[in-house]
Design an enzyme around this catalytic site. Sequence first.
Site, PDB file in Angstrom:
ATOM      1  N   TYR A 142      29.492  37.857  18.848  1.00  0.00           N
ATOM      2  CA  TYR A 142      29.001  39.460  19.469  1.00  0.00           C
ATOM      3  C   TYR A 142      27.702  39.616  18.070  1.00  0.00           C
ATOM      4  O   TYR A 142      28.157  39.219  17.453  1.00  0.00           O
ATOM      5  CB  TYR A 142      30.473  39.890  18.965  1.00  0.00           C
ATOM      6  N   ASP A 173      37.411  40.171  37.346  1.00  0.00           N
ATOM      7  CA  ASP A 173      36.704  39.255  36.915  1.00  0.00           C
ATOM      8  C   ASP A 173      37.228  37.875  36.268  1.00  0.00           C
ATOM      9  O   ASP A 173      37.069  36.850  35.675  1.00  0.00           O
ATOM     10  CB  ASP A 173      36.058  39.916  35.182  1.00  0.00           C
ATOM     11  N   ASP A 178      42.213  43.126  29.697  1.00  0.00           N
ATOM     12  CA  ASP A 178      42.181  42.786  27.621  1.00  0.00           C
ATOM     13  C   ASP A 178      42.708  44.476  27.174  1.00  0.00           C
ATOM     14  O   ASP A 178      42.345  45.146  28.122  1.00  0.00           O
ATOM     15  CB  ASP A 178      40.243  42.829  27.838  1.00  0.00           C
ATOM     16  N   ASP A 210      36.745  44.673  34.715  1.00  0.00           N
ATOM     17  CA  ASP A 210      37.210  44.448  33.513  1.00  0.00           C
ATOM     18  C   ASP A 210      37.793  45.111  32.867  1.00  0.00           C
ATOM     19  O   ASP A 210      37.162  46.578  31.775  1.00  0.00           O
ATOM     20  CB  ASP A 210      35.818  43.788  32.489  1.00  0.00           C
TER      21      ASP A 210
END
Length: 300
Positions: A142, A173, A178, A210
């Site tokens: 990231y 996705d 998540d 997502d």
Amino acid sequence: MAATRVITAAAAATQTTSCFLAKRAFVLPAKKSCGGFGVLCFSRRALVLKSKRPFSCSAIYNPQVKVNQEGQPETLDYRVFFLDGSGKKVSPWHDIPLTLGDGVFNFIVEIPKESKAKMEIATDEDFTPIKQDTKKGKLRYYPYNINWNYGLLPQTWEDPSQANSEVEGAFGDNDPVDVVEIGETQRKIGEVLKIKPLAALAMIDEGELDWKIVAISLDDPKAHLVNDVDDVEKHFPGTLTAIRDWFRDYKIPDGKPANRFGLGDKPANKEYALKIIHETNESWAKLVKRSVDAGDLSLF
């Protein structure tokens, strides 16, 4: 030679269980409970019907799982495998149970808070270990640290063949759901935590849906104070906006457009988050039963 290190991680239950939807009801004596969404499940030797939505479960009889790190961190070969009590490899995606009942779920940490190596479950590798994501053969990071513990809900799957009519018709996705865990403690890669969901954000990443489930670990000092989306704003002011903005903007430094969010660009409440968890658990069940095409995904 690659270094190997074994770390013990407390499992989220005394018995780890893998559950999937059964096509029809079975009624046999059983001792083991899978929990979650009002259903009981069977051990390796038994089946039991508890509701209109029968599940079947395959239990791993051990009070703990271990994580085995193979290779050096921040290399292409680095993998974090999960082992049962006998030392056999198991899949954190398929073999760790989603739920413990009473609104408590298992969460597997992929990325500790205040770090930026983009770790993820290798859904296309045997036993689905955690590895660092790559792009064009290079490790991915990231652009700045993530401020929360980040990972996945086991036994969930966002089906890429299913369009969500509530979120702009976006398709799944092809990954587990998540989780953004907002507790104060920095966790370790491969830790299995007991969490309670609080909210859901419908992120749309390059047209794919997502989901981000916002949750808190039950052992966090503030866990007893937060039970729904409004409590998060009260006791963690600004956190939901910060999570949305972080995930909206993190690709911009790489020259990509910002991600978008459905549901009016706002976090949905706990009830909606539970609905998403349930639906994606059902999608995972169809996947492991091979009722849908698995493509390159590993099912063990």
